[in-house]
Design an enzyme around this catalytic site. Structure first.
Site, PDB file in Angstrom:
ATOM      1  N   ASP A   1       5.005  -9.664  40.503  1.00 38.28           N
ATOM      2  CA  ASP A   1       3.488  -9.511  40.138  1.00 38.28           C
ATOM      3  C   ASP A   1       2.945 -10.745  39.682  1.00 38.28           C
ATOM      4  O   ASP A   1       3.518 -11.720  39.415  1.00 38.28           O
ATOM      5  CB  ASP A   1       3.292  -8.539  39.019  1.00 38.28           C
ATOM      6  CG  ASP A   1       4.224  -8.698  37.701  1.00 38.28           C
ATOM      7  OD1 ASP A   1       4.357  -9.807  37.466  1.00 38.28           O
ATOM      8  OD2 ASP A   1       4.834  -7.543  36.924  1.00 38.28           O
TER       9      ASP A   1
ATOM     10  N   ASP B   1       0.044 -12.848  37.134  1.00 41.74           N
ATOM     11  CA  ASP B   1      -0.596 -12.812  35.893  1.00 41.74           C
ATOM     12  C   ASP B   1      -1.467 -13.955  35.938  1.00 41.74           C
ATOM     13  O   ASP B   1      -1.158 -15.167  36.387  1.00 41.74           O
ATOM     14  CB  ASP B   1       0.353 -13.023  34.574  1.00 41.74           C
ATOM     15  CG  ASP B   1       1.065 -12.021  34.386  1.00 41.74           C
ATOM     16  OD1 ASP B   1       0.963 -10.808  34.608  1.00 41.74           O
ATOM     17  OD2 ASP B   1       2.457 -12.147  34.253  1.00 41.74           O
TER      18      ASP B   1
ATOM     19  N   ASP C   1       6.706 -18.887  25.910  1.00 43.07           N
ATOM     20  CA  ASP C   1       8.109 -18.762  25.170  1.00 43.07           C
ATOM     21  C   ASP C   1       9.065 -19.832  25.747  1.00 43.07           C
ATOM     22  O   ASP C   1       9.600 -20.693  25.138  1.00 43.07           O
ATOM     23  CB  ASP C   1       8.623 -17.189  25.552  1.00 43.07           C
ATOM     24  CG  ASP C   1       8.300 -16.685  26.825  1.00 43.07           C
ATOM     25  OD1 ASP C   1       8.132 -17.541  27.758  1.00 43.07           O
ATOM     26  OD2 ASP C   1       8.871 -15.474  26.841  1.00 43.07           O
TER      27      ASP C   1
HETATM   28  P1  ATP Z   1       8.466 -11.105  34.707  1.00 43.64           P
HETATM   29  O1  ATP Z   1       8.955 -11.388  35.986  1.00 43.64           O
HETATM   30  O2  ATP Z   1       9.191 -10.061  34.069  1.00 43.64           O
HETATM   31  O3  ATP Z   1       6.941 -10.707  34.880  1.00 43.64           O
HETATM   32  P2  ATP Z   1       7.177 -13.030  33.223  1.00 43.64           P
HETATM   33  O4  ATP Z   1       7.492 -14.286  32.564  1.00 43.64           O
HETATM   34  O5  ATP Z   1       5.963 -12.805  34.009  1.00 43.64           O
HETATM   35  O6  ATP Z   1       8.246 -12.228  33.958  1.00 43.64           O
HETATM   36  P3  ATP Z   1       5.859 -11.304  31.230  1.00 43.64           P
HETATM   37  O7  ATP Z   1       6.212 -10.269  30.523  1.00 43.64           O
HETATM   38  O8  ATP Z   1       5.141 -10.898  32.616  1.00 43.64           O
HETATM   39  O9  ATP Z   1       6.966 -12.189  31.905  1.00 43.64           O
HETATM   40  O10 ATP Z   1       4.738 -12.347  30.565  1.00 43.64           O
HETATM   41  C1  ATP Z   1       4.040 -13.259  31.365  1.00 43.64           C
HETATM   42  C2  ATP Z   1       4.094 -14.649  30.700  1.00 43.64           C
HETATM   43  O11 ATP Z   1       3.545 -14.695  29.288  1.00 43.64           O
HETATM   44  C3  ATP Z   1       5.480 -15.242  30.382  1.00 43.64           C
HETATM   45  O12 ATP Z   1       5.976 -16.131  31.778  1.00 43.64           O
HETATM   46  C4  ATP Z   1       5.346 -16.110  29.157  1.00 43.64           C
HETATM   47  O13 ATP Z   1       4.754 -17.410  29.362  1.00 43.64           O
HETATM   48  C5  ATP Z   1       4.272 -15.249  28.404  1.00 43.64           C
HETATM   49  N1  ATP Z   1       4.979 -14.419  27.225  1.00 43.64           N
HETATM   50  C6  ATP Z   1       5.190 -13.169  27.526  1.00 43.64           C
HETATM   51  N2  ATP Z   1       5.836 -12.688  26.290  1.00 43.64           N
HETATM   52  C7  ATP Z   1       5.853 -13.570  25.310  1.00 43.64           C
HETATM   53  C8  ATP Z   1       6.271 -13.900  24.155  1.00 43.64           C
HETATM   54  N3  ATP Z   1       6.916 -12.791  23.518  1.00 43.64           N
HETATM   55  N4  ATP Z   1       6.159 -15.148  23.539  1.00 43.64           N
HETATM   56  C9  ATP Z   1       5.645 -15.943  24.248  1.00 43.64           C
HETATM   57  N5  ATP Z   1       5.207 -16.182  25.378  1.00 43.64           N
HETATM   58  C10 ATP Z   1       5.338 -14.943  26.175  1.00 43.64           C
HETATM   59 MG    MG Z   2       4.957 -11.235  34.797  1.00 46.17          MG
END
Ligand code: ATP
Ligand code: MG
Length: 447
Positions: free
Chosen positions: A71, A73, A155
């Site tokens: 997905d 963001d 993060d």
């Molecule tokens: P996925 O492939 O699981 O979607 P993702 O890295 O996109 O991985 P998400 O949970 O969609 O993870 O979050 C999007 C972004 O927001 C992350 O890449 C990170 O930069 C930030 N983020 C999400 N959760 C946190 C957190 N608890 N603390 C700090 N940054 C966060």
């Molecule tokens: Mg994501």
């Protein structure tokens, strides 16, 4: 490629003041072809209104490591209300920190506004908007910020990568590129403090390490074991969502192994872990691993998966040991199991909530385990048409695969499902001996 970029930009690994770099379009591998039409539309429209807008997080990270993102963001300097006004097909989600979902059929593009991390905001006197609990957990985190501030509140370094369609450049930390190269998960800032702010980051470190097959950088990994207990402060509903991400993303086996390695699993499934700690053989863990493996395989083949199945496997050790102990205390078999199921679900619900619809399926899967051996008369025919028969049958195969001897029950049901009506009757007829046995056993309590 990454080496060349780093030579070009130099590097600064000081994570107190990390160096932010902007890499032009011809010097990084992210291209529009890898990004969904919908995400591009959102980026273009925001740009057209003179807003900054970036693809960020997993979408960019996965492209950089050669995985198709699941997905996309987006972050922007537009406020949620401004974003909402730009897209008819959008809605504002969340009260505490608002984000906007822009909906294109089945695809949802999440659009957030740049936010500042805890320290920046405190420095600037926003104290109250970053309220903390007494363990240092951030209770509020809703201050808008600049791109630079948004980068360092992410993060992990590999999640702090931003791609924009305004000039197709990539904005990131110099260390992000090093860490991608070294295939490691590194926390931005002080790991101890950042786990304290949000303990779920420990689960995230493990999840990304397992998914990408990266290691966790030393300083990022070091505090996890001793801070794992902070997960106990996370609301059960949030942990349920995180458990799904951990085990339903296609890398469940590896994720489980790493959770065990870092002592995190026991804070998600404490009662399961208690049984695993006492179990003399490894049958229960084998069952959990086979359930995860089967889920991973199904995801790889694009087949449907349900959290109920994984939860049924995680909690089976609790259900079975508790059933046994109820029976030893003199409770008859059926109520013994009923009570055990009730208890397992309610205990686990205090850690990670379990939505009712999954609880029903878990119950069915478990209850059918004791009904599957009883196939006499028209029972087999009734069982095979039970809506959860298939899930229960699959579960029984996993139990057999984990070393439980069910006297060929899996094969019998496999054959039964493939047989025509006449052969089915013969199969049931051939069970005659068992029928008599069951009858005698039944008579005993009546005497
Ligand atoms: P996925 O492939 O699981 O979607 P993702 O890295 O996109 O991985 P998400 O949970 O969609 O993870 O979050 C999007 C972004 O927001 C992350 O890449 C990170 O930069 C930030 N983020 C999400 N959760 C946190 C957190 N608890 N603390 C700090 N940054 C966060
Ligand atoms: Mg994501």
């Amino acid at each position: 490629m990454l080496q060349a970029i780093k030579r070009f930009f130099g590097k600064n690994n000081n994570l107190e003041h990390p160096e932010i770099i902007r890499i032009p379009r011809d010097q990084h591998p992210v291209s529009r072809k890898q990004i969904s039409e919908s995400a591009l539309k959102v980026l273009y429209r925001l740009n057209k209104q003179n807003h900054e807008a970036y693809l960020v997080g997993g979408g960019v990270r996965d492209i950089m490591v050669g995985i198709q993102p699941k997905d996309f963001d987006i972050v922007t300097d537009a406020t949620p209300e401004e974003v909402r006004a730009l897209f008819r097909n959008s809605r504002i989600i969340g009260r505490r920190f608002k984000i906007v979902h822009v909906v294109f059929g089945r695809e949802i593009i999440e659009v957030a506004t740049f936010r500042a991390g805890a320290e920046d905001a405190v420095d600037r006197g926003h104290g109250d908007s970053h309220k903390r609990s007494d363990t240092g957990m951030l209770l509020r985190d809703n201050v808008y910020g600049s791109l630079e501030e948004d980068i360092i509140r992410r993060d992990f370094t590999i999640n702090a990568m931003y791609y924009t369609t305004s000039d197709f450049s990539l904005v990131t930390l110099a260390t992000s590129l090093d860490d991608l190269d070294a295939r490691q998960i590194r926390m931005i800032g002080d790991p101890d403090q950042r786990y304290r702010e949000d303990p779920v980051r420990m689960l995230r470190a493990v999840r990304f390490a397992a998914k990408l097959d990266f290691s966790i950088e030393h300083a990022t990994a070091a505090p996890i074991e001793s801070m794992a207990h902070l997960l106990d402060n996370i609301p059960a509903a949030r942990l349920f969502d995180d458990v799904l991400k951990l085990f339903m993303s296609g890398y469940g086996v590896r994720t489980y192994q790493r959770l065990q390695e870092y002592g995190l699993f026991r804070h998600l499934f404490p009662h399961t872990q208690a049984v695993l700690d006492q179990a003399p053989d490894e049958q229960y863990e084998a069952l959990i691993l086979s359930a995860l493996k089967s889920t991973d395989d199904r995801i790889a083949r694009d087949k449907s998966v349900t959290p109920a199945f994984i939860y049924a496997a995680f909690l089976w050790p609790v259900v079975e040991t508790q059933t046994l102990s109820n029976r030893n205390a003199g409770t008859p078999p059926i109520p013994a199991q009923q009570q055990a199921i009730q208890e397992a679900i309610s205990l686990q619900g205090q850690r990670t909530s379990i939505p009712k619809r999954f609880q029903f399926t878990m119950r069915d899967i478990w209850e059918l385990q004791s009904r599957l051996p009883n196939r006499q008369g028209n029972r087999a025919e009734r069982l095979v048409t039970h809506p959860k028969f298939r899930a229960a049958f699959d579960f029984m195969l996993l139990r057999e695969a984990s070393g439980v001897d069910l006297d060929g029950l899996g094969q019998w049901w496999e054959d039964y499902q493939n047989a025509d009506e006449q052969s089915r009757q013969q199969m049931v007829g051939a069970l005659g001996g068992q029928r008599r046995k069951t009858r005698t056993r039944r008579k005993r309590p009546a005497l």
